[in-house]
Motif scaffolding. Structure first.
Motif, PDB file in Angstrom:
ATOM      1  N   TYR A  16       3.349   4.067   4.904  1.00 44.13           N
ATOM      2  CA  TYR A  16       3.251   3.253   6.120  1.00 44.13           C
ATOM      3  C   TYR A  16       2.474   3.994   7.202  1.00 44.13           C
ATOM      4  O   TYR A  16       2.402   5.213   7.202  1.00 44.13           O
ATOM      5  CB  TYR A  16       4.655   2.927   6.669  1.00 44.13           C
ATOM      6  CG  TYR A  16       5.545   2.240   5.683  1.00 44.13           C
ATOM      7  CD1 TYR A  16       5.370   0.895   5.391  1.00 44.13           C
ATOM      8  CD2 TYR A  16       6.571   2.937   5.051  1.00 44.13           C
ATOM      9  CE1 TYR A  16       6.196   0.258   4.480  1.00 44.13           C
ATOM     10  CE2 TYR A  16       7.399   2.314   4.133  1.00 44.13           C
ATOM     11  CZ  TYR A  16       7.214   0.976   3.856  1.00 44.13           C
ATOM     12  OH  TYR A  16       8.024   0.355   2.951  1.00 44.13           O
ATOM     13  N   GLU A  17       1.957   3.208   8.108  1.00 44.84           N
ATOM     14  CA  GLU A  17       1.299   3.782   9.294  1.00 44.84           C
ATOM     15  C   GLU A  17       2.421   4.157  10.273  1.00 44.84           C
ATOM     16  O   GLU A  17       3.050   3.275  10.861  1.00 44.84           O
ATOM     17  CB  GLU A  17       0.351   2.734   9.901  1.00 44.84           C
ATOM     18  CG  GLU A  17      -0.320   3.168  11.183  1.00 44.84           C
ATOM     19  CD  GLU A  17      -1.066   4.487  11.070  1.00 44.84           C
ATOM     20  OE1 GLU A  17      -1.866   4.635  10.145  1.00 44.84           O
ATOM     21  OE2 GLU A  17      -0.822   5.377  11.916  1.00 44.84           O
ATOM     22  N   ILE A  18       2.663   5.455  10.414  1.00 49.80           N
ATOM     23  CA  ILE A  18       3.815   5.824  11.260  1.00 49.80           C
ATOM     24  C   ILE A  18       3.470   5.821  12.753  1.00 49.80           C
ATOM     25  O   ILE A  18       4.352   5.732  13.577  1.00 49.80           O
ATOM     26  CB  ILE A  18       4.453   7.178  10.835  1.00 49.80           C
ATOM     27  CG1 ILE A  18       3.509   8.346  11.066  1.00 49.80           C
ATOM     28  CG2 ILE A  18       4.958   7.137   9.416  1.00 49.80           C
ATOM     29  CD1 ILE A  18       4.232   9.691  10.946  1.00 49.80           C
ATOM     30  N   VAL A  19       2.162   5.941  13.052  1.00 47.20           N
ATOM     31  CA  VAL A  19       1.784   5.891  14.473  1.00 47.20           C
ATOM     32  C   VAL A  19       1.615   4.426  14.877  1.00 47.20           C
ATOM     33  O   VAL A  19       0.509   3.942  15.123  1.00 47.20           O
ATOM     34  CB  VAL A  19       0.487   6.690  14.733  1.00 47.20           C
ATOM     35  CG1 VAL A  19       0.264   6.890  16.226  1.00 47.20           C
ATOM     36  CG2 VAL A  19       0.535   8.034  14.045  1.00 47.20           C
ATOM     37  N   SER A  20       2.724   3.726  14.917  1.00 49.10           N
ATOM     38  CA  SER A  20       2.676   2.306  15.267  1.00 49.10           C
ATOM     39  C   SER A  20       3.997   1.901  15.905  1.00 49.10           C
ATOM     40  O   SER A  20       5.036   2.531  15.659  1.00 49.10           O
ATOM     41  CB  SER A  20       2.440   1.467  14.012  1.00 49.10           C
ATOM     42  OG  SER A  20       3.541   1.599  13.147  1.00 49.10           O
ATOM     43  N   PHE A  21       3.947   0.865  16.717  1.00 45.72           N
ATOM     44  CA  PHE A  21       5.163   0.399  17.397  1.00 45.72           C
ATOM     45  C   PHE A  21       6.256  -0.052  16.417  1.00 45.72           C
ATOM     46  O   PHE A  21       7.418   0.304  16.592  1.00 45.72           O
ATOM     47  CB  PHE A  21       4.831  -0.713  18.391  1.00 45.72           C
ATOM     48  CG  PHE A  21       4.161  -0.193  19.636  1.00 45.72           C
ATOM     49  CD1 PHE A  21       4.819   0.694  20.475  1.00 45.72           C
ATOM     50  CD2 PHE A  21       2.882  -0.577  19.960  1.00 45.72           C
ATOM     51  CE1 PHE A  21       4.203   1.188  21.617  1.00 45.72           C
ATOM     52  CE2 PHE A  21       2.258  -0.085  21.098  1.00 45.72           C
ATOM     53  CZ  PHE A  21       2.926   0.805  21.927  1.00 45.72           C
ATOM     54  N   PRO A  22       5.903  -0.861  15.383  1.00 42.40           N
ATOM     55  CA  PRO A  22       6.973  -1.292  14.463  1.00 42.40           C
ATOM     56  C   PRO A  22       7.710  -0.102  13.832  1.00 42.40           C
ATOM     57  O   PRO A  22       8.931  -0.106  13.722  1.00 42.40           O
ATOM     58  CB  PRO A  22       6.223  -2.096  13.395  1.00 42.40           C
ATOM     59  CG  PRO A  22       5.000  -2.561  14.079  1.00 42.40           C
ATOM     60  CD  PRO A  22       4.619  -1.507  15.042  1.00 42.40           C
ATOM     61  N   PHE A  23       6.936   0.916  13.448  1.00 43.69           N
ATOM     62  CA  PHE A  23       7.581   2.076  12.820  1.00 43.69           C
ATOM     63  C   PHE A  23       8.490   2.800  13.812  1.00 43.69           C
ATOM     64  O   PHE A  23       9.619   3.180  13.481  1.00 43.69           O
ATOM     65  CB  PHE A  23       6.527   3.048  12.268  1.00 43.69           C
ATOM     66  CG  PHE A  23       7.147   4.163  11.465  1.00 43.69           C
ATOM     67  CD1 PHE A  23       7.443   3.989  10.121  1.00 43.69           C
ATOM     68  CD2 PHE A  23       7.482   5.370  12.064  1.00 43.69           C
ATOM     69  CE1 PHE A  23       8.048   4.997   9.383  1.00 43.69           C
ATOM     70  CE2 PHE A  23       8.083   6.389  11.335  1.00 43.69           C
ATOM     71  CZ  PHE A  23       8.367   6.205   9.998  1.00 43.69           C
ATOM     72  N   ILE A  24       8.009   2.973  15.040  1.00 46.18           N
ATOM     73  CA  ILE A  24       8.804   3.650  16.085  1.00 46.18           C
ATOM     74  C   ILE A  24      10.098   2.871  16.329  1.00 46.18           C
ATOM     75  O   ILE A  24      11.183   3.444  16.377  1.00 46.18           O
ATOM     76  CB  ILE A  24       7.997   3.747  17.412  1.00 46.18           C
ATOM     77  CG1 ILE A  24       6.728   4.552  17.227  1.00 46.18           C
ATOM     78  CG2 ILE A  24       8.873   4.296  18.546  1.00 46.18           C
ATOM     79  CD1 ILE A  24       6.780   5.982  17.549  1.00 46.18           C
ATOM     80  N   ILE A  25       9.957   1.558  16.472  1.00 43.51           N
ATOM     81  CA  ILE A  25      11.127   0.724  16.783  1.00 43.51           C
ATOM     82  C   ILE A  25      12.161   0.806  15.657  1.00 43.51           C
ATOM     83  O   ILE A  25      13.343   1.056  15.891  1.00 43.51           O
ATOM     84  CB  ILE A  25      10.697  -0.742  17.051  1.00 43.51           C
ATOM     85  CG1 ILE A  25       9.896  -0.807  18.361  1.00 43.51           C
ATOM     86  CG2 ILE A  25      11.901  -1.676  17.126  1.00 43.51           C
ATOM     87  CD1 ILE A  25       9.165  -2.106  18.596  1.00 43.51           C
ATOM     88  N   VAL A  26      11.697   0.609  14.427  1.00 41.29           N
ATOM     89  CA  VAL A  26      12.625   0.597  13.282  1.00 41.29           C
ATOM     90  C   VAL A  26      13.248   1.983  13.071  1.00 41.29           C
ATOM     91  O   VAL A  26      14.470   2.102  12.898  1.00 41.29           O
ATOM     92  CB  VAL A  26      11.891   0.121  11.996  1.00 41.29           C
ATOM     93  CG1 VAL A  26      12.781   0.294  10.775  1.00 41.29           C
ATOM     94  CG2 VAL A  26      11.472  -1.325  12.143  1.00 41.29           C
ATOM     95  N   SER A  27      12.408   3.029  13.127  1.00 44.14           N
ATOM     96  CA  SER A  27      12.947   4.370  12.844  1.00 44.14           C
ATOM     97  C   SER A  27      13.940   4.829  13.923  1.00 44.14           C
ATOM     98  O   SER A  27      14.961   5.430  13.604  1.00 44.14           O
ATOM     99  CB  SER A  27      11.829   5.390  12.679  1.00 44.14           C
ATOM    100  OG  SER A  27      11.027   5.423  13.816  1.00 44.14           O
ATOM    101  N   THR A  28      13.652   4.524  15.193  1.00 44.60           N
ATOM    102  CA  THR A  28      14.608   4.944  16.238  1.00 44.60           C
ATOM    103  C   THR A  28      15.884   4.098  16.193  1.00 44.60           C
ATOM    104  O   THR A  28      16.966   4.595  16.495  1.00 44.60           O
ATOM    105  CB  THR A  28      14.005   4.867  17.658  1.00 44.60           C
ATOM    106  OG1 THR A  28      13.339   3.636  17.805  1.00 44.60           O
ATOM    107  CG2 THR A  28      13.084   6.016  17.941  1.00 44.60           C
ATOM    108  N   PHE A  29      15.725   2.828  15.796  1.00 43.31           N
ATOM    109  CA  PHE A  29      16.927   1.985  15.698  1.00 43.31           C
ATOM    110  C   PHE A  29      17.842   2.512  14.584  1.00 43.31           C
ATOM    111  O   PHE A  29      19.035   2.748  14.799  1.00 43.31           O
ATOM    112  CB  PHE A  29      16.542   0.522  15.425  1.00 43.31           C
ATOM    113  CG  PHE A  29      17.715  -0.415  15.474  1.00 43.31           C
ATOM    114  CD1 PHE A  29      18.124  -0.982  16.666  1.00 43.31           C
ATOM    115  CD2 PHE A  29      18.428  -0.711  14.319  1.00 43.31           C
ATOM    116  CE1 PHE A  29      19.235  -1.817  16.722  1.00 43.31           C
ATOM    117  CE2 PHE A  29      19.527  -1.549  14.358  1.00 43.31           C
ATOM    118  CZ  PHE A  29      19.931  -2.105  15.567  1.00 43.31           C
TER     119      PHE A  29
END
Lengths: 253, 144
Positions: free
Chosen positions: B81-94
């Motif tokens: 996955y592209e980790i430098v992205s908003f969806p990844f940040i949102i899901v991973s921090t959640f």
């Protein structure tokens, strides 16, 4: 990360190091180191807590702003001393719990259902010790290191104790949770009323661990009684505002 | 960039150790790891974790163990996955916030996990802007 292939050995070393630290910490081998480090962190923690909780006490700030900073500083120090002195006097006048067993402590941190105090195992505080303010229950020590301890407040889900309604024979179990403090397991035949005080029933064992009797947990603010249920429950609100409490007392065993 | 990172981390460590259960240190380190992409974040996590353990009376090393395992697993996904992205940040921090609260606060909270994601997005934007501005200035200074 720049040398992606080489990170796994570093990861393994860090993983081993952290597991080793946890084992040593659990076994108590790091208590001495904790004690030394906490000499620096506790004052810092107290300072941060003071700065963050400070605005609550600024109701007179406008009036005091005109005075020069030196006098203001002196005044604040004096006020703090008076408050501490008053708290100590009130506490030691209280017959329950016995003053000889009490250890004063300052609050240095606060979470939703916990407070952190500046007393730890070096001062004789142990896990399971009860914390009070005057004759009100503040909570129970859940974790203790050399110089600080964590107190679970009555709203914490870790709190469970037997309780009774003051001046009546009604008994039940008090437990914390997301809905606040709940008095549960009260049989339907008993009568609960709004405004009644709920106190600890007392469940101290032979080793002195447990809640002493007659500490005020709070007052009943609502009653939930349904004929279809086995028991009735009541919502209890502490008489203390835990967000403003600055000093508490630990009952030492 | 590093100054801002350390300043944010220091403030977040003190706040988490004193007045909040929101895993601010976890959020700041996760965002920094994604934006800065340096191994040094892991070493910083070690010291921040130790300080947090001291302030919150946890077993020394437990916070770092969580951070290390979570970040390592997270980095394994960077090829997929592209980790430098908003969806990844949102899901991973959640997910990370929920696990962190479950392990260290004893109760998983959806609401606090959602707050974690919001803070992470704001911090990610801030760090990306600072990082981008710094890169831009470097390129201009060197006439690249």
């Amino acid at each position: 990360m720049q040398k992606k292939k080489n990170f796994f050995p570093t990861f393994l070393i860090l993983l081993t190091l952290s597991i080793l630290l946890i084992i040593l910490s659990r076994a108590g081998y790091l208590n001495g180191l904790n004690s030394i480090l906490e000499r620096g962190t506790v004052p810092l923690q107290r300072l941060v807590f003071g700065v963050i909780s400070g605005p609550q006490n600024l109701s007179d700030a406008d009036r005091l702003r005109a005075e020069n900073s030196k006098i203001l500083s002196e005044l604040m120090k004096q006020k703090e001393l008076i408050r501490e002195n008053q708290a100590l006097r009130d506490q030691f006048r209280t017959a329950n719990p016995s003053p000889q067993k009490l250890l004063p402590a300052h609050v240095v941190g606060q979470k939703i259902d916990q407070i952190i105090i500046d007393r730890g195992s070096d001062d004789g505080v142990e896990k399971g010790d009860i914390v009070v303010f005057k004759d009100n229950l503040v909570g129970k020590i859940s974790k203790s290191s050399a110089r600080i301890s964590v107190v679970d407040l009555p709203v914490s889900q870790n709190i469970f104790l037997t309780a009774k309604v003051l001046n009546s024979s009604t008994q039940g179990a008090v437990k914390g949770g997301e809905n606040g403090i709940i008095l549960d397991n009260v049989v339907l035949s008993e009568k609960l009323e709004k405004g009644e005080l709920v106190v600890t029933k007392g469940d101290v064992n032979e080793e002195g661990v447990g809640f002493p009797p007659d500490l005020i947990i709070g007052k009943i603010i609502s009653v939930n009684k349904k004929a279809s249920n086995l028991f009735q429950t009541a919502e209890v609100k502490s008489l203390l505002d835990f967000s403003k409490i600055e000093m508490v007392f630990v009952i030492i065993r | 960039m590093l100054f801002i990172f350390f300043a944010i981390l220091a403030v977040f460590t003190l706040l988490e150790g004193t007045v909040t259960t929101i895993p601010l240190v976890f959020i700041s380190l996760l965002c920094s790891l994604i934006v800065i992409r340096k191994r040094g974040v892991f070493y910083t996590a070690f010291f921040a974790g130790l300080l947090l353990d001291l302030l919150t009376v946890r077993a020394i090393g437990s916070t770092f163990l969580f951070l290390l395992l979570f970040f390592y697993v997270m980095l394994l996904y960077r090829k997929k996955y592209e980790i430098v992205s908003f969806p990844f940040i949102i899901v991973s921090t959640f997910i990370g916030g929920y696990l962190y609260l479950l392990i260290f606060a004893g109760v998983g909270s959806m609401a606090l996990s959602a707050i974690c994601s919001i803070i992470a997005v704001v911090l990610f934007i801030l760090l990306s802007l600072v990082n981008g501005a710094q890169k831009q200035s470097y390129l201009q200074e060197n006439n690249i």
